[in-house]
Write a protein that holds these residues in place. Structure first.
Motif, PDB file in Angstrom:
ATOM      1  N   ALA A 131       0.833  -1.216   0.000  1.00  0.00           N
ATOM      2  CA  ALA A 131       0.000   0.000   0.000  1.00  0.00           C
ATOM      3  C   ALA A 131       0.864   1.260   0.000  1.00  0.00           C
ATOM      4  N   GLU A 132       1.992   1.238   0.746  1.00  0.00           N
ATOM      5  CA  GLU A 132       2.840   2.435   0.774  1.00  0.00           C
ATOM      6  C   GLU A 132       3.657   2.562  -0.503  1.00  0.00           C
ATOM      7  N   LYS A 133       4.017   1.422  -1.089  1.00  0.00           N
ATOM      8  CA  LYS A 133       4.726   1.469  -2.365  1.00  0.00           C
ATOM      9  C   LYS A 133       3.814   2.047  -3.459  1.00  0.00           C
ATOM     10  N   THR A 134       2.573   1.583  -3.455  1.00  0.00           N
ATOM     11  CA  THR A 134       1.615   2.063  -4.458  1.00  0.00           C
ATOM     12  C   THR A 134       1.356   3.555  -4.293  1.00  0.00           C
ATOM     13  N   LEU A 135       1.149   3.991  -3.051  1.00  0.00           N
ATOM     14  CA  LEU A 135       0.887   5.407  -2.792  1.00  0.00           C
ATOM     15  C   LEU A 135       2.082   6.250  -3.237  1.00  0.00           C
ATOM     16  N   TYR A 136       3.301   5.772  -2.962  1.00  0.00           N
ATOM     17  CA  TYR A 136       4.491   6.522  -3.357  1.00  0.00           C
ATOM     18  C   TYR A 136       4.547   6.706  -4.875  1.00  0.00           C
ATOM     19  N   GLN A 137       4.288   5.631  -5.613  1.00  0.00           N
ATOM     20  CA  GLN A 137       4.317   5.716  -7.075  1.00  0.00           C
ATOM     21  C   GLN A 137       3.234   6.652  -7.599  1.00  0.00           C
ATOM     22  N   THR A 138       2.071   6.599  -6.973  1.00  0.00           N
ATOM     23  CA  THR A 138       0.972   7.492  -7.388  1.00  0.00           C
ATOM     24  C   THR A 138       1.330   8.950  -7.116  1.00  0.00           C
ATOM     25  N   ILE A 139       1.976   9.200  -5.981  1.00  0.00           N
ATOM     26  CA  ILE A 139       2.389  10.581  -5.652  1.00  0.00           C
ATOM     27  C   ILE A 139       3.407  11.081  -6.667  1.00  0.00           C
ATOM     28  N   LEU A 140       4.351  10.229  -7.063  1.00  0.00           N
ATOM     29  CA  LEU A 140       5.339  10.633  -8.066  1.00  0.00           C
ATOM     30  C   LEU A 140       4.669  11.010  -9.384  1.00  0.00           C
ATOM     31  N   LYS A 141       3.728  10.156  -9.811  1.00  0.00           N
ATOM     32  CA  LYS A 141       3.018  10.434 -11.073  1.00  0.00           C
ATOM     33  C   LYS A 141       2.203  11.727 -10.958  1.00  0.00           C
ATOM     34  N   GLN A 142       1.521  11.872  -9.825  1.00  0.00           N
ATOM     35  CA  GLN A 142       0.719  13.086  -9.637  1.00  0.00           C
ATOM     36  C   GLN A 142       1.600  14.334  -9.605  1.00  0.00           C
ATOM     37  N   SER A 143       2.761  14.215  -8.980  1.00  0.00           N
ATOM     38  CA  SER A 143       3.665  15.359  -8.916  1.00  0.00           C
ATOM     39  C   SER A 143       4.076  15.810 -10.311  1.00  0.00           C
ATOM     40  N   GLU A 144       4.362  14.841 -11.179  1.00  0.00           N
ATOM     41  CA  GLU A 144       4.727  15.168 -12.564  1.00  0.00           C
ATOM     42  C   GLU A 144       3.565  15.817 -13.303  1.00  0.00           C
ATOM     43  N   THR A 145       2.347  15.360 -12.996  1.00  0.00           N
ATOM     44  CA  THR A 145       1.151  15.879 -13.678  1.00  0.00           C
ATOM     45  C   THR A 145       0.802  17.288 -13.221  1.00  0.00           C
ATOM     46  N   VAL A 146       0.811  17.500 -11.892  1.00  0.00           N
ATOM     47  CA  VAL A 146       0.283  18.767 -11.360  1.00  0.00           C
ATOM     48  C   VAL A 146       1.313  19.888 -11.284  1.00  0.00           C
ATOM     49  N   SER A 147       2.597  19.571 -11.295  1.00  0.00           N
ATOM     50  CA  SER A 147       3.618  20.631 -11.178  1.00  0.00           C
ATOM     51  C   SER A 147       3.460  21.701 -12.251  1.00  0.00           C
ATOM     52  N   PRO A 148       3.324  21.332 -13.539  1.00  0.00           N
ATOM     53  CA  PRO A 148       3.111  22.382 -14.533  1.00  0.00           C
ATOM     54  C   PRO A 148       1.770  23.091 -14.376  1.00  0.00           C
ATOM     55  N   LEU A 149       0.777  22.380 -13.838  1.00  0.00           N
ATOM     56  CA  LEU A 149      -0.526  23.018 -13.594  1.00  0.00           C
ATOM     57  C   LEU A 149      -0.412  24.065 -12.499  1.00  0.00           C
ATOM     58  N   PHE A 150       0.348  23.753 -11.445  1.00  0.00           N
ATOM     59  CA  PHE A 150       0.578  24.733 -10.387  1.00  0.00           C
ATOM     60  C   PHE A 150       1.309  25.957 -10.941  1.00  0.00           C
ATOM     61  N   ALA A 151       2.287  25.711 -11.794  1.00  0.00           N
ATOM     62  CA  ALA A 151       3.081  26.805 -12.361  1.00  0.00           C
ATOM     63  C   ALA A 151       2.203  27.751 -13.182  1.00  0.00           C
ATOM     64  N   ASP A 152       1.166  27.185 -13.825  1.00  0.00           N
ATOM     65  CA  ASP A 152       0.262  28.002 -14.645  1.00  0.00           C
ATOM     66  C   ASP A 152      -0.979  28.434 -13.878  1.00  0.00           C
ATOM     67  N   ALA A 153      -0.979  28.206 -12.568  1.00  0.00           N
ATOM     68  CA  ALA A 153      -2.122  28.575 -11.712  1.00  0.00           C
ATOM     69  C   ALA A 153      -3.416  27.899 -12.152  1.00  0.00           C
ATOM     70  N   LYS A 154      -3.296  26.698 -12.703  1.00  0.00           N
ATOM     71  CA  LYS A 154      -4.484  25.933 -13.092  1.00  0.00           C
ATOM     72  C   LYS A 154      -4.869  25.012 -11.927  1.00  0.00           C
ATOM     73  N   TYR A 155      -5.345  25.652 -10.879  1.00  0.00           N
ATOM     74  CA  TYR A 155      -5.582  24.933  -9.631  1.00  0.00           C
ATOM     75  C   TYR A 155      -6.769  23.978  -9.718  1.00  0.00           C
ATOM     76  N   THR A 156      -7.779  24.338 -10.470  1.00  0.00           N
ATOM     77  CA  THR A 156      -8.948  23.467 -10.598  1.00  0.00           C
ATOM     78  C   THR A 156      -8.559  22.140 -11.231  1.00  0.00           C
ATOM     79  N   GLU A 157      -7.775  22.218 -12.314  1.00  0.00           N
ATOM     80  CA  GLU A 157      -7.320  20.999 -12.985  1.00  0.00           C
ATOM     81  C   GLU A 157      -6.394  20.188 -12.073  1.00  0.00           C
TER      82      GLU A 157
END
Length: 690
Positions: free
Chosen positions: A611-637
């Motif tokens: 469960a912790e391995k899965t959560l870690y991998q999901t967090i890594l993927k989410q970080s890659e996805t949302v980082s550019p969204l945060f940079a563009d202030a696309k908070y809803t997405e």
């Protein structure tokens, strides 16, 4: 069923202050209702009346007496009330004495916490007629009257002299005195059309009787609608449309008892003057309704509302036309005289007018605002020359004859004078727009230069006043700083200006440095302005916990703050919102209780459970996805994407013991949770959501 009758109360006075009439009426009516409520008496319907010479209230179907009540007072516990031999203690005797009885007359009451002495007594309800006078007196004394006056030889005080009082219960007069006047059942009609007394046989007849006999429309709302309809009809008769300002409509309604619209005209040559000057004179000084065409251009007509039904309406018309001519002539003279010099040439005069003793003159203020405006324009990529020029000219119209006579035209005349001097449209429009928004529902400046000037002017005022220690306290706000702060936020948010508020205040502090050390007040001023966001969003029906969630991460750009608020508002509509908010709260509590330093990064070699391995991998993927969204202030997405964490987070907490005995394992799991929480904190602290 209890017997019920109508209660009627009328306070007859000299002409009441028109701008306060509605406030007085509401306070009087509310006070009467509250008084009866406190006496456990409630009417089926409450109808307030308000006219220039009267405050009245009709309470329909009021019970004619209070219900009998069983009064119950609990005394000391039985253990404390009697000694071992059963003799009453001092506590029991004192309680009995306070109730006016012997200890033997007291009863006992058994509760889940023991047995107690208790006094019970049935109190007979009073007749409503006995209560009316006291309720009326208390309501009158509680009215919001800043300054009361006396009249005659009496010590009684009220907003205006009181001449008659009506108090009735059904068809009977309440036998009592209020404010030194014996109550009766006789009201009064119109001061001129029907000054005689009008006997009132029943409260429900009041409004109809006054209307049909006394030439008085007692109902404020009915009278207001009559004024509006008559003004519109009179304007239509001369080929125009009545320009009806709601504040003026309220004031006129409060000035008259029997409205009669009369149209008048003035010389067309006056239309060469800016129409705002004429409209201001008509509305503010004469209480006339201007007449305009379908495009809003002023026509040479006005509508006045007379308080008498004259047999010679032409005389009324001619009298009003004679009154308006000299005022318009004055306006024409000011317009011509002001045109002999340029707006810029009036700057020298601003050196003699203090904005605030410790903050310098108007000239010095405009110099500071000009520098700040230029800095803001540079950040926005706007025209710095227009911003600087507009600021330097911004207060010059205050030195003109027209604004000296019609103060409410400040800014408006600045625009006209700037246009006449050949200034750019941006500069000219900014002269008027600098004062926007002036009130709650007012628009923000339309032009970029107007936005910049209005923003810079408010920031200089806010920081300057805070720096000299005159920030608002309680309800006192002599410099209208709360309104200025809301204006700043509205311009930044609704004007879509992505500016850092704290950075702007820091720049403003440098401009004030030769007057006061304003740098020390930047944080307080910033906090004061940002705190107004709660009121701003409350008006927009945004949940308070959403605002709290965003405020917790302290974004210093109000526009960015607003984008986060919108994102969190949409996020909480998702199915994953509630469990993820709860998870964030749980994680926050775990991290607070954690001892020692939590690692910045997760050590993958220490991850044990699936469960912790899965959560870690999901967090890594989410970080890659949302980082550019945060940079563009696309908070809803970004939040929409982070909602996908729900299943893995739930599984983690179901399967993994965070606070494991193994220190390395525990710290690694804390780092994992901190990493996930930090993703959400890029937008808001979701643990604040209720």
């Amino acid at each position: 069923m209890a017997d019920v009758k109508d209660v009627f109360i009328e306070i007859g006075t000299e002409e009441l202050p028109p701008k306060a009439l509605l406030t007085l009426s509401k306070a009087f009516s509310d006070g009467i209702v509250a008084g009866f409520n406190d006496a456990s008496l409630q009417a089926k319907e409450v109808i307030p009346y308000a006219a220039p010479r009267r405050l009245a209230v009709l309470l329909k179907d009021m019970p004619t007496r209070q219900a009998d009540q069983l009064v119950e007072r609990r005394g000391p516990a039985i253990k404390a009330a009697f000694d071992d031999e059963g003799n009453p203690s001092r506590a029991a005797q004192g309680f009995a004495g306070s109730c006016g009885v012997d200890v033997a007359d007291l009863e006992r009451m058994q509760t889940d916490k023991g047995e107690w002495l208790v006094f019970k007594k049935e109190v007979k309800g009073k007749a409503t007629q006995e209560l009316v006078a006291d309720i009326v007196s208390k309501s009158l004394s509680a009215l919001p009257i800043p300054k009361r006056m006396r009249w005659g030889a009496s010590d009684i005080e009220f907003v205006r002299p009181v001449h008659w009082i009506v108090m009735m219960l059904g068809n009977e007069t309440v036998d009592a005195e209020v404010m030194g006047i014996k109550a009766g059942n006789e009201t009064r009609g119109h001061r001129f059309h029907h000054p005689e007394k009008i006997p009132l046989s029943h409260p429900a007849d009041y409004a109809k009787l006054l209307k049909e006999t006394g030439y008085v429309i007692a109902d404020y709302a009915e009278r207001r609608e009559m004024v509006r309809q008559q003004a519109e009809a009179a304007a239509k008769a001369v080929g125009g449309v009545a320009h009806i300002d709601n504040n003026l409509l309220d004031e006129v309604t409060a000035l008259i008892e029997w409205p009669i619209a009369v149209s008048g005209s003035f010389d067309k040559e006056f239309l060469d003057i800016p129409q705002e000057c004429l409209i201001s004179s008509m509305q503010d000084h004469q209480k006339y309704f201007p007449v305009v065409d379908s495009s809003g251009a002023l026509l040479p007509y006005f509508i006045t509302i007379a308080n008498i039904d004259s047999k010679n309406p032409d005389a009324v018309r001619q009298g009003n036309e004679r009154v308006i001519r000299p005022r318009f002539s004055d306006a024409a003279f000011f317009w011509q005289q002001d045109g002999k010099v340029t707006l810029e040439s009036r700057r020298e005069a601003t050196k003699k007018i203090f904005f605030q003793q410790k903050l310098g003159t108007l000239f010095e203020k405009t110099e500071r605002v000009a520098e700040l405006s230029q800095a803001i324009a540079k950040q926005l990529g706007a025209n710095t020359s227009d911003a600087y020029r507009a600021a330097t000219l911004s207060k010059c119209d205050l030195m003109s004859d027209m604004v000296g006579e019609f103060a409410e035209l400040q800014g408006i005349m600045g625009r006209y004078y700037a246009q006449r001097d050949g200034e750019t449209a941006e500069v000219a429009d900014a002269m008027q727009q600098q004062y926007q928004p002036a009130f709650a529902d007012d628009v923000i400046p339309a032009s970029m230069t107007g936005k910049i000037l209005s923003l810079a002017d408010r920031l200089d005022t806010l920081l300057g006043i805070f720096a000299i220690g005159l920030k608002p306290t309680g309800s006192k706000d002599p410099y209208a700083l709360r309104r200025a702060a809301i204006g700043v936020l509205r311009i930044l948010i609704e004007g879509e200006l992505s500016l850092d508020l704290k950075a702007l205040l820091t720049i403003a502090a440098k401009g004030l440095s030769n007057k006061v050390d304003a740098s020390a007040a930047v944080d307080d001023t910033y906090a004061f302005i940002m705190e107004r966001l709660r009121a701003y969003y409350k008006d927009k029906k945004i949940a308070g916990d959403v605002v709290d969630a965003v405020a917790s991460v302290n974004p210093s750009r109000p526009l960015d703050f607003n984008q986060r608020v919108k994102a969190v508002t949409q996020f909480r509509e998702l199915d994953a919102a509630e469990p993820l908010a709860a998870a964030n709260k749980r994680i926050g509590n775990i991290l607070k209780k954690a001892k020692g330093t939590i690692p910045d990064a997760v050590d993958t070699s220490v991850l044990v459970e699936d469960a912790e391995k899965t959560l870690y991998q999901t967090i890594l993927k989410q970080s890659e996805t949302v980082s550019p969204l945060f940079a563009d202030a696309k908070y809803t997405e970004a939040l929409s994407s982070l909602a996908d964490l729900r299943a893995d987070v739930d599984n983690f907490f179901d399967s993994v013991m965070v606070m494991a005995d193994d220190e390395a394992l525990k710290n690694n799991r804390l780092a994992l949770l901190q990493q996930m929480r930090n993703l959400f904190l890029h937008v808001a602290d979701l643990s604040r959501l209720q």
